[in-house]
Design a protein around this motif. Structure first.
Motif, PDB file in Angstrom:
ATOM      1  N   LEU A   1      -0.274  22.183   5.320  1.00 21.35           N
ATOM      2  CA  LEU A   1       1.263  21.845   5.123  1.00 21.35           C
ATOM      3  C   LEU A   1       1.901  21.859   3.725  1.00 21.35           C
ATOM      4  O   LEU A   1       3.140  22.636   3.828  1.00 21.35           O
ATOM      5  CB  LEU A   1       0.922  20.742   5.801  1.00 21.35           C
ATOM      6  N   THR A   2       1.053  21.756   3.223  1.00 21.37           N
ATOM      7  CA  THR A   2       1.659  21.349   1.766  1.00 21.37           C
ATOM      8  C   THR A   2       1.157  22.660   0.700  1.00 21.37           C
ATOM      9  O   THR A   2       2.552  23.347   0.084  1.00 21.37           O
ATOM     10  CB  THR A   2       0.773  20.116   0.482  1.00 21.37           C
TER      11      THR A   2
ATOM     12  N   ALA B   1      -8.678  21.827   7.335  1.00 17.80           N
ATOM     13  CA  ALA B   1      -8.098  20.259   5.936  1.00 17.80           C
ATOM     14  C   ALA B   1      -6.383  20.583   5.897  1.00 17.80           C
ATOM     15  O   ALA B   1      -5.661  21.245   5.285  1.00 17.80           O
ATOM     16  CB  ALA B   1      -8.191  20.890   4.694  1.00 17.80           C
ATOM     17  N   PRO B   2      -6.070  20.191   7.394  1.00 17.09           N
ATOM     18  CA  PRO B   2      -4.649  20.606   8.070  1.00 17.09           C
ATOM     19  C   PRO B   2      -3.023  19.760   7.556  1.00 17.09           C
ATOM     20  O   PRO B   2      -2.157  20.413   6.981  1.00 17.09           O
ATOM     21  CB  PRO B   2      -4.213  19.972   9.368  1.00 17.09           C
ATOM     22  N   ASP B   3      -4.011  18.693   6.270  1.00 19.25           N
ATOM     23  CA  ASP B   3      -3.203  18.736   5.531  1.00 19.25           C
ATOM     24  C   ASP B   3      -2.627  19.472   4.184  1.00 19.25           C
ATOM     25  O   ASP B   3      -1.382  19.311   3.715  1.00 19.25           O
ATOM     26  CB  ASP B   3      -3.144  17.137   4.733  1.00 19.25           C
ATOM     27  N   VAL B   4      -3.718  19.753   3.398  1.00 19.28           N
ATOM     28  CA  VAL B   4      -3.433  20.839   2.492  1.00 19.28           C
ATOM     29  C   VAL B   4      -3.003  22.161   2.807  1.00 19.28           C
ATOM     30  O   VAL B   4      -1.998  22.722   2.413  1.00 19.28           O
ATOM     31  CB  VAL B   4      -5.247  21.020   1.563  1.00 19.28           C
TER      32      VAL B   4
ATOM     33  N   PRO C   1     -13.449  15.172   2.251  1.00 19.92           N
ATOM     34  CA  PRO C   1     -12.518  15.088   1.813  1.00 19.92           C
ATOM     35  C   PRO C   1     -11.727  15.202   0.630  1.00 19.92           C
ATOM     36  O   PRO C   1     -10.666  15.232   0.655  1.00 19.92           O
ATOM     37  CB  PRO C   1     -11.862  13.330   2.530  1.00 19.92           C
TER      38      PRO C   1
ATOM     39  N   GLN D   1     -10.723  17.969  -0.809  1.00 13.10           N
ATOM     40  CA  GLN D   1      -9.300  18.530  -0.171  1.00 13.10           C
ATOM     41  C   GLN D   1      -7.769  17.040  -0.861  1.00 13.10           C
ATOM     42  O   GLN D   1      -7.018  18.209  -1.227  1.00 13.10           O
ATOM     43  CB  GLN D   1      -9.198  18.032   1.056  1.00 13.10           C
ATOM     44  N   ALA D   2      -8.298  16.020  -1.300  1.00  9.98           N
ATOM     45  CA  ALA D   2      -7.444  15.230  -2.032  1.00  9.98           C
ATOM     46  C   ALA D   2      -6.964  15.386  -3.334  1.00  9.98           C
ATOM     47  O   ALA D   2      -5.841  15.839  -3.729  1.00  9.98           O
ATOM     48  CB  ALA D   2      -7.692  14.354  -2.028  1.00  9.98           C
TER      49      ALA D   2
ATOM     50  N   LEU E   1      -4.806  19.021  -2.669  1.00 11.09           N
ATOM     51  CA  LEU E   1      -3.585  19.032  -2.096  1.00 11.09           C
ATOM     52  C   LEU E   1      -2.589  18.369  -3.511  1.00 11.09           C
ATOM     53  O   LEU E   1      -1.513  18.512  -4.120  1.00 11.09           O
ATOM     54  CB  LEU E   1      -3.271  16.987  -1.726  1.00 11.09           C
TER      55      LEU E   1
ATOM     56  N   ILE F   1     -10.126  13.000   9.847  1.00 12.43           N
ATOM     57  CA  ILE F   1      -9.254  11.931  10.151  1.00 12.43           C
ATOM     58  C   ILE F   1      -9.966  10.969  11.032  1.00 12.43           C
ATOM     59  O   ILE F   1     -11.213  11.542  12.258  1.00 12.43           O
ATOM     60  CB  ILE F   1      -8.191  12.708  11.260  1.00 12.43           C
TER      61      ILE F   1
END
Lengths: 150, 101
Positions: B57-58, B52-55, A75, A78-79, A82, A62
């Motif tokens: 959360l998802t 990886a906080p966004d992952v 990152p 991670q994408a 996701l 971040i």
């Protein structure tokens, strides 16, 4: 009391999930349980992909106020993960739709019963005799007897 | 701090593996779906430790929540959602289904 190595534990979790998921796909007899095993395998694969971008002692990727951290985790995986999570849930919903359709057509979810149903329907649609299967020894004596009698 | 993260990862790993085995051995399909959600929540905890906080959360919202809801609704339509008894004895049991919500 010192805890075990973090990388060892994470690889154990990821490969354990992949192994248990593959075992469930192979061993289970019920379609719902096979779908759940595929979900387990997906989670293990996502965890393995996340581990490829991990760096010990790094911070989350971040950027605050334009300052790029000196050491941050990668990152890109991670994408990818996701996206893979959301796609996995969509594929799971699609699989459950197919399971629901199979249940309304055949009235069972046991893969052994479903295989006999599907083989019979496929052979009827193709206009060919039933292929040899596990219950072929039950049919062979009847055919031989019918041929011997006529 | 790092030691604390190691303990958290150890706990999440054990919970995930036990939940994964429970998915295969539980007779009730609703319980198996709940075990799948438990595995997803353990994965979310591990994603937080992996920065990886966004992952995370998802995974918690979609992997544990939405997928559990989808599976539970499908089980309800398939008639496998009863809590009482096993899946084999559930179809002929009509009187004991008042207790489940």
């Amino acid at each position: 009391m010192t805890p075990p190595d973090i990388g060892l534990m994470l690889f154990t979790a990821a490969f354990g999930l992949v192994g248990i998921g593959a075992l469930g796909i192979v061993m289970a007899n019920h379609l719902v349980r096979i779908v759940l095993s595929i979900v387990l395998l997906e989670t293990g694969a996502n965890l393995l992909l996340m581990l490829s971008g991990y760096r010990a002692g790094a911070v989350a990727p971040i950027i605050v106020d334009g300052v790029v951290p000196a050491s941050m985790v990668d990152p890109v995986p991670q994408a990818l993960v996701l996206t893979a999570i959301v796609i996995g849930v969509a594929v799971q919903a699609f699989m459950m739709t197919l399971v629901l359709r199979l249940y309304t057509v055949y009235g069972t979810l046991d893969i052994r019963e479903l295989r006999t149903h599907l083989e019979r329907d496929l052979a009827k649609a193709a206009g060919v005799p039933l292929p040899g299967s596990a219950d072929a020894p039950l049919d062979v004596p009847a055919t031989v007897m019918r041929k011997g009698g006529s | 701090m790092e030691s604390l993260a190691n303990w958290i990862v150890l706990l999440a790993t054990v919970i995930m593996l036990v939940g994964a085995v429970a998915v295969l051995v539980l007779q009730n399909y609703l319980a198996a779906v709940a075990a799948t959600s438990v595995v997803s929540l353990g994965a979310a905890v591990i994603f937080v430790v992996l920065r990886a906080p966004d992952v995370a959360l998802t995974e918690a919202a979609v992997g544990a929540g939405l997928s559990g809801v989808i599976m539970a609704l499908c089980l309800r339509r398939l008639g496998l959602h009863r809590i009482e008894g096993t899946a084999a004895s559930a179809p002929q049991a009509g009187a004991d289904t008042d207790g489940d919500s």
